[in-house]
Scaffold this active site. Sequence first.
Site, mmCIF file in Angstrom:
data_model
loop_
_atom_site.group_PDB
_atom_site.id
_atom_site.type_symbol
_atom_site.label_atom_id
_atom_site.label_comp_id
_atom_site.label_asym_id
_atom_site.label_seq_id
_atom_site.Cartn_x
_atom_site.Cartn_y
_atom_site.Cartn_z
ATOM 1 C CD GLU A 282 -3.654 -1.671 2.709
ATOM 2 O OE1 GLU A 282 -3.800 -0.810 3.592
ATOM 3 O OE2 GLU A 282 -3.943 -1.466 1.529
ATOM 4 C CG ASP A 283 -2.177 2.627 6.258
ATOM 5 O OD1 ASP A 283 -2.514 2.188 5.141
ATOM 6 O OD2 ASP A 283 -2.427 3.787 6.635
ATOM 7 C CE LYS B 100 -4.206 8.172 8.658
ATOM 8 N NZ LYS B 100 -3.329 7.946 9.791
ATOM 9 N N GLY B 101 -7.155 4.997 3.272
ATOM 10 C CA GLY B 101 -7.382 3.835 2.415
ATOM 11 C C GLY B 101 -8.715 3.874 1.674
ATOM 12 C CB SER C 76 -1.839 2.941 -3.915
ATOM 13 O OG SER C 76 -2.423 4.179 -3.576
ATOM 14 C CB ALA C 77 -7.254 3.562 -2.840
ATOM 15 C CB SER C 78 -3.549 7.316 -4.311
ATOM 16 O OG SER C 78 -3.351 8.609 -4.820
ATOM 17 C CB THR D 213 0.175 11.107 1.132
ATOM 18 O OG1 THR D 213 -0.080 9.706 1.122
ATOM 19 C CG2 THR D 213 1.376 11.401 0.261
ATOM 20 C CE LYS E 280 -5.642 -0.942 -1.271
ATOM 21 N NZ LYS E 280 -4.578 -0.097 -0.718
ATOM 22 C CG ASP F 188 -1.728 1.186 1.427
ATOM 23 O OD1 ASP F 188 -2.451 1.510 0.484
ATOM 24 O OD2 ASP F 188 -1.667 1.828 2.499
ATOM 25 C CG LEU F 189 1.758 5.615 -2.050
ATOM 26 C CD1 LEU F 189 3.241 5.315 -2.171
ATOM 27 C CD2 LEU F 189 1.268 6.301 -3.336
ATOM 28 C CG ASP F 190 -1.912 7.785 2.834
ATOM 29 O OD1 ASP F 190 -0.989 8.221 3.549
ATOM 30 O OD2 ASP F 190 -3.100 8.070 3.027
HETATM 31 P P1 B16 Z 1 -6.546 10.051 -4.311
HETATM 32 P P2 B16 Z 1 -3.622 4.233 -0.197
HETATM 33 C C1 B16 Z 1 -5.451 6.189 -0.325
HETATM 34 O O1 B16 Z 1 -4.129 5.747 -0.513
HETATM 35 C C2 B16 Z 1 -5.507 7.164 0.845
HETATM 36 O O2 B16 Z 1 -5.183 6.477 2.055
HETATM 37 C C3 B16 Z 1 -6.896 7.730 0.955
HETATM 38 O O3 B16 Z 1 -6.960 8.650 2.024
HETATM 39 C C4 B16 Z 1 -7.279 8.419 -0.365
HETATM 40 O O4 B16 Z 1 -8.594 8.936 -0.313
HETATM 41 C C5 B16 Z 1 -7.157 7.388 -1.501
HETATM 42 O O5 B16 Z 1 -5.830 6.865 -1.541
HETATM 43 C C6 B16 Z 1 -7.461 8.018 -2.859
HETATM 44 O O6 B16 Z 1 -6.473 8.960 -3.127
HETATM 45 O O7 B16 Z 1 -7.574 11.076 -3.942
HETATM 46 O O8 B16 Z 1 -5.134 10.593 -4.366
HETATM 47 O O9 B16 Z 1 -6.902 9.300 -5.584
HETATM 48 O O10 B16 Z 1 -3.590 4.103 1.294
HETATM 49 O O11 B16 Z 1 -4.567 3.250 -0.866
HETATM 50 O O12 B16 Z 1 -2.248 4.229 -0.817
HETATM 51 MG MG MG Z 2 -2.947 3.167 3.223
#
Ligand code: B16
Ligand code: MG
Length: 220
Positions: free
Chosen positions: A171-172, A47-48, A116-118, A19, A147, A11-13
């Site tokens: 994962e966090d 988060k996530g 990552s979801a980001s 972040t 997720k 996972d990233l964040d």
């Molecule tokens: P974005 P991860 C997640 O990252 C963040 O934890 C979450 O807070 C955020 O809303 C999501 O990515 C989407 O991010 O707006 O940049 O597309 O923990 O899955 O790495």
């Molecule tokens: Mg995360």
Amino acid sequence: MSREIKGVLFDLDGVLVDTAKYHFIAWKQLAESLGIDFTESDNERLKGVSRLASLEIILSIGNVSLSDTEKEAAMKTKNDNYVAMISQMTPGGILPGALNLLMELREAGIKTALGSASKNAPIILERTGLGEYLDSVVDGNRTSRAKPDPEVFLLGASDLKLNPEECVVFEDAEAGIEAGIAGGMLTVGIGSAEQLGKADALYPDLKGVSWEMIKKELAG
Ligand code: B16
Ligand code: MG
């Protein structure tokens, strides 16, 4: 019974970078513009979670409803602000222990992927230099199911040409651990037992955590 681990899915964040603090600043600014009081403890719930789901949580805190067009505009405002902040990140934004672990994995011949979801993962990987240590990147631009659906990690395992049971997920977020379990992978939680109790191994952060230690813990 111990399994041979050939790949790690990160996972990233909250695992490789912090972040969440930038998400918080950008969401708080947006919340204030809507007259919503948004606290750091509220931020833990994001988060996530995907961008739209994050906005829905904030709107529910303030009991505010927006049309779909207004939601789009609100997400754009937040994201522009967030992107301006992460565009200033440097390798100093990598969480303690993460780079060391990535280097050990490369040395040990273990494949690595991002899960990552980001949708902003490419900027973060570029600014921090983390991209160099990842064999594959799966992010919010390649996935359609959030997720705890295992899609993001199954795609990562497939990119690495590995079976899910040959992979470990780091994962966090509770939903992320659930996604790893649903995908048939081993899981390492980064955070507290309260939220990540289902993980096969648990560390508060990656500081001083070696690949040897993790392997022993997962085998035991
Ligand atoms: P974005 P991860 C997640 O990252 C963040 O934890 C979450 O807070 C955020 O809303 C999501 O990515 C989407 O991010 O707006 O940049 O597309 O923990 O899955 O790495
Ligand atoms: Mg995360």
